[in-house]
Write a protein that holds these residues in place. Structure first.
Motif, PDB file in Angstrom:
ATOM      1  N   ILE A  40       0.893  -1.289   0.038  1.00 28.77           N
ATOM      2  CA  ILE A  40      -0.081  -0.007   0.015  1.00 28.77           C
ATOM      3  C   ILE A  40       0.829   1.340  -0.131  1.00 28.77           C
ATOM      4  O   ILE A  40       0.624   2.131  -0.684  1.00 28.77           O
ATOM      5  CB  ILE A  40      -1.008  -0.350   1.101  1.00 28.77           C
ATOM      6  N   LEU A  41       2.138   1.097   0.674  1.00 32.21           N
ATOM      7  CA  LEU A  41       2.779   2.371   0.817  1.00 32.21           C
ATOM      8  C   LEU A  41       3.587   2.573  -0.489  1.00 32.21           C
ATOM      9  O   LEU A  41       3.635   3.747  -1.003  1.00 32.21           O
ATOM     10  CB  LEU A  41       3.715   2.379   1.830  1.00 32.21           C
ATOM     11  N   GLN A  42       3.826   1.528  -1.238  1.00 39.06           N
ATOM     12  CA  GLN A  42       4.599   1.796  -2.401  1.00 39.06           C
ATOM     13  C   GLN A  42       3.723   2.139  -3.440  1.00 39.06           C
ATOM     14  O   GLN A  42       4.063   2.943  -4.381  1.00 39.06           O
ATOM     15  CB  GLN A  42       5.154   0.154  -2.894  1.00 39.06           C
ATOM     16  N   VAL A  43       2.331   1.723  -3.436  1.00 37.25           N
ATOM     17  CA  VAL A  43       1.279   2.037  -4.512  1.00 37.25           C
ATOM     18  C   VAL A  43       1.252   3.871  -4.390  1.00 37.25           C
ATOM     19  O   VAL A  43       1.116   4.248  -5.276  1.00 37.25           O
ATOM     20  CB  VAL A  43       0.074   1.254  -4.289  1.00 37.25           C
ATOM     21  N   ALA A  44       1.089   3.880  -2.891  1.00 35.60           N
ATOM     22  CA  ALA A  44       0.724   5.581  -2.623  1.00 35.60           C
ATOM     23  C   ALA A  44       1.988   6.269  -3.014  1.00 35.60           C
ATOM     24  O   ALA A  44       2.017   7.419  -3.699  1.00 35.60           O
ATOM     25  CB  ALA A  44       0.631   5.753  -1.243  1.00 35.60           C
ATOM     26  N   SER A  45       3.332   5.720  -2.738  1.00 35.44           N
ATOM     27  CA  SER A  45       4.480   6.570  -3.319  1.00 35.44           C
ATOM     28  C   SER A  45       4.522   6.634  -4.652  1.00 35.44           C
ATOM     29  O   SER A  45       4.846   7.780  -5.211  1.00 35.44           O
ATOM     30  CB  SER A  45       5.532   5.649  -2.844  1.00 35.44           C
ATOM     31  N   THR A  46       4.272   5.626  -5.453  1.00 36.51           N
ATOM     32  CA  THR A  46       4.092   5.596  -6.945  1.00 36.51           C
ATOM     33  C   THR A  46       2.955   6.621  -7.449  1.00 36.51           C
ATOM     34  O   THR A  46       3.339   7.460  -8.420  1.00 36.51           O
ATOM     35  CB  THR A  46       4.010   4.190  -7.418  1.00 36.51           C
ATOM     36  N   LEU A  47       2.019   6.509  -7.009  1.00 38.96           N
ATOM     37  CA  LEU A  47       0.951   7.502  -7.219  1.00 38.96           C
ATOM     38  C   LEU A  47       1.276   9.011  -6.831  1.00 38.96           C
ATOM     39  O   LEU A  47       0.941   9.974  -7.581  1.00 38.96           O
ATOM     40  CB  LEU A  47      -0.437   7.379  -6.848  1.00 38.96           C
ATOM     41  N   LEU A  48       1.972   9.337  -5.844  1.00 40.99           N
ATOM     42  CA  LEU A  48       2.377  10.704  -5.554  1.00 40.99           C
ATOM     43  C   LEU A  48       3.510  11.243  -6.409  1.00 40.99           C
ATOM     44  O   LEU A  48       3.676  12.551  -6.498  1.00 40.99           O
ATOM     45  CB  LEU A  48       2.331  10.961  -3.776  1.00 40.99           C
ATOM     46  N   THR A  49       4.618  10.377  -6.422  1.00 43.52           N
ATOM     47  CA  THR A  49       5.855  10.846  -6.974  1.00 43.52           C
ATOM     48  C   THR A  49       6.038  10.122  -8.256  1.00 43.52           C
ATOM     49  O   THR A  49       6.878  10.723  -9.169  1.00 43.52           O
ATOM     50  CB  THR A  49       6.948  10.443  -5.997  1.00 43.52           C
ATOM     51  N   GLY A  50       5.219   9.523  -8.727  1.00 45.12           N
ATOM     52  CA  GLY A  50       5.527   8.803 -10.176  1.00 45.12           C
ATOM     53  C   GLY A  50       6.502   7.845 -10.266  1.00 45.12           C
ATOM     54  O   GLY A  50       6.948   7.412 -11.473  1.00 45.12           O
ATOM     55  N   LYS A  51       7.206   7.552  -9.170  1.00 48.85           N
ATOM     56  CA  LYS A  51       8.419   6.330  -9.263  1.00 48.85           C
ATOM     57  C   LYS A  51       8.103   5.468  -7.937  1.00 48.85           C
ATOM     58  O   LYS A  51       7.724   6.123  -6.754  1.00 48.85           O
ATOM     59  CB  LYS A  51       9.589   7.021  -9.503  1.00 48.85           C
ATOM     60  N   ALA A  52       8.751   4.241  -7.901  1.00 50.00           N
ATOM     61  CA  ALA A  52       8.741   3.683  -6.638  1.00 50.00           C
ATOM     62  C   ALA A  52       9.863   4.047  -5.751  1.00 50.00           C
ATOM     63  O   ALA A  52      10.739   4.555  -6.097  1.00 50.00           O
ATOM     64  CB  ALA A  52       9.061   1.917  -6.864  1.00 50.00           C
ATOM     65  N   ASN A  53       9.382   4.052  -4.304  1.00 53.21           N
ATOM     66  CA  ASN A  53      10.395   4.488  -3.496  1.00 53.21           C
ATOM     67  C   ASN A  53      11.427   3.481  -2.961  1.00 53.21           C
ATOM     68  O   ASN A  53      11.155   2.356  -2.934  1.00 53.21           O
ATOM     69  CB  ASN A  53       9.702   4.774  -2.018  1.00 53.21           C
ATOM     70  N   GLN A  54      12.576   3.694  -3.264  1.00 52.46           N
ATOM     71  CA  GLN A  54      13.950   2.891  -3.150  1.00 52.46           C
ATOM     72  C   GLN A  54      13.972   2.165  -1.867  1.00 52.46           C
ATOM     73  O   GLN A  54      14.389   0.945  -1.667  1.00 52.46           O
ATOM     74  CB  GLN A  54      15.212   3.583  -3.649  1.00 52.46           C
ATOM     75  N   ASN A  55      13.710   3.093  -0.536  1.00 51.02           N
ATOM     76  CA  ASN A  55      13.623   2.410   0.646  1.00 51.02           C
ATOM     77  C   ASN A  55      12.554   1.251   0.846  1.00 51.02           C
ATOM     78  O   ASN A  55      12.940   0.269   1.491  1.00 51.02           O
ATOM     79  CB  ASN A  55      13.813   3.596   1.647  1.00 51.02           C
ATOM     80  N   ILE A  56      11.463   1.592   0.302  1.00 50.82           N
ATOM     81  CA  ILE A  56      10.291   0.647   0.406  1.00 50.82           C
ATOM     82  C   ILE A  56      10.590  -0.586  -0.403  1.00 50.82           C
ATOM     83  O   ILE A  56      10.366  -1.710   0.053  1.00 50.82           O
ATOM     84  CB  ILE A  56       9.007   1.389   0.119  1.00 50.82           C
TER      85      ILE A  56
END
Length: 99
Positions: A40-56
Motif C-alpha cells: 500500500i505504501l509503495q502504491v501511494a508513493s508511486t501515485l504521489l511521486t511517479g516512481k517507486a520509493n527505493q527504501n520501501i
C-alpha cells in the motif's frame, strides 16, 4: 509399523521442529500483514511521486525473501531456522538439496 510410529513420536527433534513450525507460521502471518502495508505504501508513493520509493522497495524485497525462507522451512526444504535463529539475509545464500 506401530513400533516405527511409536519411535517417531518419541523423537525430541521432531517435536522441536513442530514447535518451531508453529512459531514461524505465526511469524509468517505477521510478516504477510506487514507486506500488505509495504504494498500500500509503495502504491501511494508511486501515485504521489511517479516512481517507486527505493527504501520501501528494498524493505519489501527483504521481507519477501524472509517469507520465502519461512516457507522453505515449513515445507521441510531446509533445516536452517529463519531469522532470528540465523542471519537476516541468509535465505539468498541457501543451498537447497537436490531432490
Amino acid at each position: 509399523m506401530d513400533e516405527q510410529i511409536n519411535y517417531n513420536l518419541k523423537q525430541l527433534g521432531t517435536w522441536k521442529r513442530i514447535f518451531f513450525m508453529a512459531v514461524f507460521s505465526a511469524i509468517g502471518a505477521l510478516v504477510r500483514m506487514i507486506l500488505w502495508a509495504v504494498i500500500i505504501l509503495q502504491v501511494a508513493s508511486t501515485l504521489l511521486t511517479g516512481k517507486a520509493n527505493q527504501n520501501i522497495l528494498s524493505f519489501g524485497r527483504n521481507l519477501s525473501i524472509y517469507t520465502y525462507h519461512i516457507l522453505l522451512f515449513l515445507t521441510f526444504n531446509t533445516e536452517i531456522l529463519p531469522f532470528p535463529f540465523s542471519t537476516w539475509n541468509l535465505t539468498a545464500d541457501l543451498q537447497l538439496p537436490e531432490k
